[in-house]
Design an enzyme around this catalytic site. Structure first.
Site, PDB file in Angstrom:
ATOM      1  N   CYS A 115       1.144   7.497   4.121  1.00 15.35           N
ATOM      2  CA  CYS A 115       1.158   7.801   2.682  1.00 15.35           C
ATOM      3  C   CYS A 115       0.998   9.289   2.416  1.00 15.35           C
ATOM      4  O   CYS A 115       1.194   9.742   1.285  1.00 15.35           O
ATOM      5  CB  CYS A 115       0.039   7.041   1.976  1.00 15.35           C
ATOM      6  SG  CYS A 115       0.212   5.272   2.150  1.00 15.35           S
ATOM      7  N   HIS A 255      -3.109  10.303  -4.318  1.00 15.09           N
ATOM      8  CA  HIS A 255      -2.293   9.184  -3.826  1.00 15.09           C
ATOM      9  C   HIS A 255      -2.769   7.908  -4.526  1.00 15.09           C
ATOM     10  O   HIS A 255      -3.966   7.665  -4.657  1.00 15.09           O
ATOM     11  CB  HIS A 255      -2.445   9.062  -2.306  1.00 15.09           C
ATOM     12  CG  HIS A 255      -1.865   7.806  -1.766  1.00 15.09           C
ATOM     13  ND1 HIS A 255      -0.592   7.383  -2.072  1.00 15.09           N
ATOM     14  CD2 HIS A 255      -2.390   6.843  -0.940  1.00 15.09           C
ATOM     15  CE1 HIS A 255      -0.358   6.238  -1.459  1.00 15.09           C
ATOM     16  NE2 HIS A 255      -1.439   5.889  -0.777  1.00 15.09           N
ATOM     17  N   ASN A 285       1.168   0.881  -4.833  1.00 14.09           N
ATOM     18  CA  ASN A 285       1.108   1.936  -3.822  1.00 14.09           C
ATOM     19  C   ASN A 285       2.512   2.168  -3.266  1.00 14.09           C
ATOM     20  O   ASN A 285       3.051   1.305  -2.573  1.00 14.09           O
ATOM     21  CB  ASN A 285       0.135   1.496  -2.715  1.00 14.09           C
ATOM     22  CG  ASN A 285       0.002   2.507  -1.599  1.00 14.09           C
ATOM     23  OD1 ASN A 285       0.775   3.462  -1.504  1.00 14.09           O
ATOM     24  ND2 ASN A 285      -0.975   2.295  -0.745  1.00 14.09           N
TER      25      ASN A 285
HETATM   26  O1  UT7 Z   1      -2.263   3.874   1.023  1.00 13.27           O
HETATM   27  C1  UT7 Z   1      -2.939   3.996   2.246  1.00 13.27           C
HETATM   28  C2  UT7 Z   1      -4.349   3.692   2.124  1.00 13.27           C
HETATM   29  N1  UT7 Z   1      -4.579   2.353   1.616  1.00 13.27           N
HETATM   30  C3  UT7 Z   1      -5.813   2.039   1.343  1.00 13.27           C
HETATM   31  O2  UT7 Z   1      -6.673   2.884   1.480  1.00 13.27           O
HETATM   32  C4  UT7 Z   1      -6.144   0.649   0.885  1.00 13.27           C
HETATM   33  C5  UT7 Z   1      -7.619   0.425   1.081  1.00 13.27           C
HETATM   34  N2  UT7 Z   1      -8.114  -0.895   0.838  1.00 13.27           N
HETATM   35  C6  UT7 Z   1      -8.113  -1.498  -0.381  1.00 13.27           C
HETATM   36  O3  UT7 Z   1      -7.563  -0.997  -1.342  1.00 13.27           O
HETATM   37  C7  UT7 Z   1      -8.887  -2.777  -0.525  1.00 13.27           C
HETATM   38  O4  UT7 Z   1      -9.648  -2.989   0.633  1.00 13.27           O
HETATM   39  C8  UT7 Z   1      -7.988  -4.027  -0.798  1.00 13.27           C
HETATM   40  C9  UT7 Z   1      -7.404  -3.978  -2.186  1.00 13.27           C
HETATM   41  C10 UT7 Z   1      -6.901  -4.106   0.234  1.00 13.27           C
HETATM   42  C11 UT7 Z   1      -8.828  -5.293  -0.699  1.00 13.27           C
HETATM   43  O5  UT7 Z   1      -9.900  -5.245  -1.628  1.00 13.27           O
HETATM   44  P1  UT7 Z   1     -11.381  -5.577  -1.180  1.00 13.27           P
HETATM   45  O6  UT7 Z   1     -12.230  -5.502  -2.357  1.00 13.27           O
HETATM   46  O7  UT7 Z   1     -11.693  -4.663  -0.016  1.00 13.27           O
HETATM   47  O8  UT7 Z   1     -11.259  -7.068  -0.730  1.00 13.27           O
HETATM   48  P2  UT7 Z   1     -11.583  -7.721   0.703  1.00 13.27           P
HETATM   49  O9  UT7 Z   1     -10.533  -7.314   1.696  1.00 13.27           O
HETATM   50  O10 UT7 Z   1     -13.005  -7.434   1.054  1.00 13.27           O
HETATM   51  O11 UT7 Z   1     -11.424  -9.247   0.393  1.00 13.27           O
HETATM   52  C12 UT7 Z   1     -12.324  -9.924  -0.478  1.00 13.27           C
HETATM   53  C13 UT7 Z   1     -11.836 -11.344  -0.648  1.00 13.27           C
HETATM   54  C14 UT7 Z   1     -11.523 -12.065   0.649  1.00 13.27           C
HETATM   55  O12 UT7 Z   1     -11.916 -13.410   0.516  1.00 13.27           O
HETATM   56  P3  UT7 Z   1     -13.305 -13.924   1.137  1.00 13.27           P
HETATM   57  O13 UT7 Z   1     -13.213 -13.640   2.610  1.00 13.27           O
HETATM   58  O14 UT7 Z   1     -14.376 -13.116   0.462  1.00 13.27           O
HETATM   59  O15 UT7 Z   1     -13.323 -15.381   0.783  1.00 13.27           O
HETATM   60  C15 UT7 Z   1     -10.011 -11.994   0.752  1.00 13.27           C
HETATM   61  O16 UT7 Z   1      -9.472 -13.066   1.481  1.00 13.27           O
HETATM   62  O17 UT7 Z   1     -10.631 -11.346  -1.418  1.00 13.27           O
HETATM   63  C16 UT7 Z   1      -9.639 -12.123  -0.713  1.00 13.27           C
HETATM   64  N3  UT7 Z   1      -8.326 -11.562  -1.029  1.00 13.27           N
HETATM   65  C17 UT7 Z   1      -7.615 -11.961  -2.099  1.00 13.27           C
HETATM   66  N4  UT7 Z   1      -7.857 -12.879  -3.056  1.00 13.27           N
HETATM   67  C18 UT7 Z   1      -6.927 -13.032  -4.020  1.00 13.27           C
HETATM   68  C19 UT7 Z   1      -7.643 -10.612  -0.377  1.00 13.27           C
HETATM   69  N5  UT7 Z   1      -6.481 -10.370  -1.005  1.00 13.27           N
HETATM   70  C20 UT7 Z   1      -6.434 -11.199  -2.056  1.00 13.27           C
HETATM   71  C21 UT7 Z   1      -5.485 -11.412  -3.084  1.00 13.27           C
HETATM   72  N6  UT7 Z   1      -5.784 -12.342  -4.040  1.00 13.27           N
HETATM   73  N7  UT7 Z   1      -4.341 -10.727  -3.163  1.00 13.27           N
END
Ligand code: UT7
Length: 330
Positions: A115, A255, A285
């Site tokens: 990115c 970004h 993104n």
């Molecule tokens: O561009 C390059 C750099 N990119 C980044 O830096 C991205 C960085 N990461 C992020 O933006 C975030 O980590 C995400 C948006 C990808 C994820 O958000 P989060 O708050 O970190 O969520 P998580 O991965 O901790 O997941 C929390 C929960 C999980 O369920 P459990 O295990 O708590 O039951 C996931 O399975 O949310 C669930 N989950 C979703 N639920 C509904 C993950 N994706 C989804 C979804 N819809 N799309």
């Protein structure tokens, strides 16, 4: 000392809008989850055969930037494009843009820095201008992430989108333009975000998307923390390099990965959110394309005037990150 200065901006996004509601029919997700965790409401998805290949989007954005700059394509000495989704493995997408623009004098090549591709490309171009070897440069960030998205993985497919942005640089000896670029990389974290080999099924609702035999894999949680830390640290390095404080910045253009990441970085830098440009609500993104699209939209909205300090800051796969302080000159 010679530097590059931005004299034109342009951007193009595909026509097709994919909303969070649309995604609810593809994977187990909700508009509420995506909005709360990322800030994204919709994204643009390019279609095959619609003139929306990476190089097509890049060419369209470039034509707008060249027109604003009043620079003709045959006066370009360099075309450098940040992308991880070129039309083909080779030749570079930049060479396809060169052909489309008929920019016969330019040297053209792609830069792969996740990115951070646009900021890396900007650094290459402004350094080439500083040596005197290059006068006019076209710097592009363009992506078609939809072609490498795993549409069965809800943790990544809700984040990504397609688009292109471009800027035209000309030389300046005044105290304006790209004052500096600061880049960093750390390959030891490559496995937090990478393209995996594999195949996946494209859902019916997206049957105009062309799939490629690799897709995005991401460890979102760990990446989130690194992103906030790296964005804030490198932005401080850039500001301190010029003896500037966050109060001197008219606009930060980060970004556009996640609104929560942007908010947390802005808070660490003590930059209020009304001085931070975001458009990820509309585009998600778009990797290398996100900063030049945001910069063009901020410019078109009249948010920038000559003499303003603009802080560009990025983070992405590699890991790569970087920042640039620009004294606005369009
Ligand atoms: O561009 C390059 C750099 N990119 C980044 O830096 C991205 C960085 N990461 C992020 O933006 C975030 O980590 C995400 C948006 C990808 C994820 O958000 P989060 O708050 O970190 O969520 P998580 O991965 O901790 O997941 C929390 C929960 C999980 O369920 P459990 O295990 O708590 O039951 C996931 O399975 O949310 C669930 N989950 C979703 N639920 C509904 C993950 N994706 C989804 C979804 N819809 N799309």
């Amino acid at each position: 000392m010679i530097k590059g200065r931005i004299v034109g901006t342009g951007s193009t996004t595909p026509k097709r809008i994919l909303t969070n509601k649309d995604l609810e029919t593809i994977v187990d997700t909700t508009d509420e989850w995506i909005t709360r965790r990322t800030g994204i409401k919709e994204r643009r998805i390019s279609s095959n055969g619609q003139g929306e290949n990476t190089s097509d989007l890049a060419t369209s954005a470039s034509l707008k930037a060249l027109e604003m700059a009043g620079v003709s394509a045959d006066a370009l000495d360099m075309i450098v494009m940040g992308t991880v989704t070129p039309d083909r493995q080779f030749p570079s997408a930049a060479c396809l843009v060169q052909k489309a623009l008929n920019a016969s004098k330019a040297v053209a090549f792609d830069v792969s820095a996740g990115c951070s591709g646009f900021l890396y490309a900007l650094s290459v171009a402004t350094n080439a201008i500083a040596t005197g070897n290059c006068k006019n440069a076209l710097v592009i960030g363009a992506e078609r992430l939809s072609t490498i998205t795993n549409w069965e993985d809800r943790s990544t497919c809700v984040l990504l989108g397609d688009g292109a942005g471009a800027v035209v640089l000309t030389p300046t000896t005044e105290h304006d333009g790209i004052l500096s670029t600061h880049l960093e990389s750390d390959g030891s974290f490559w496995n937090l975000l990478y393209a995996s080999n594999g195949t996946y099924k494209i859902p019916e609702i997206l049957d105009t998307v062309e799939g490629k035999p690799f897709y995005v894999k991401m460890e979102g949680n760990r990446l989130f923390k690194k992103a906030v830390e790296c964005l804030a640290d490198i932005a401080l390095v850039a500001l301190e390099h010029h003896g500037l404080s966050s109060a001197d910045i008219t606009l930060m253009v980060p970004h556009q990965a996640n609104l929560r990441i942007i908010r947390a970085a802005a808070e660490r830098l003590s930059i209020p959110m009304d001085k931070v440009y975001t458009n990820l609500q509309k585009y998600g993104n778009t990797s290398s394309a996100s900063i030049p699209i945001a910069l063009d939209e901020a410019n078109q909205e009249g948010l920038l005037k000559a003499g303003d300090y603009v802080l560009l800051v990025t983070f992405g796969a590699g890991l790569t990150w970087g920042a640039s302080v620009v004294k606005w000159s369009v």
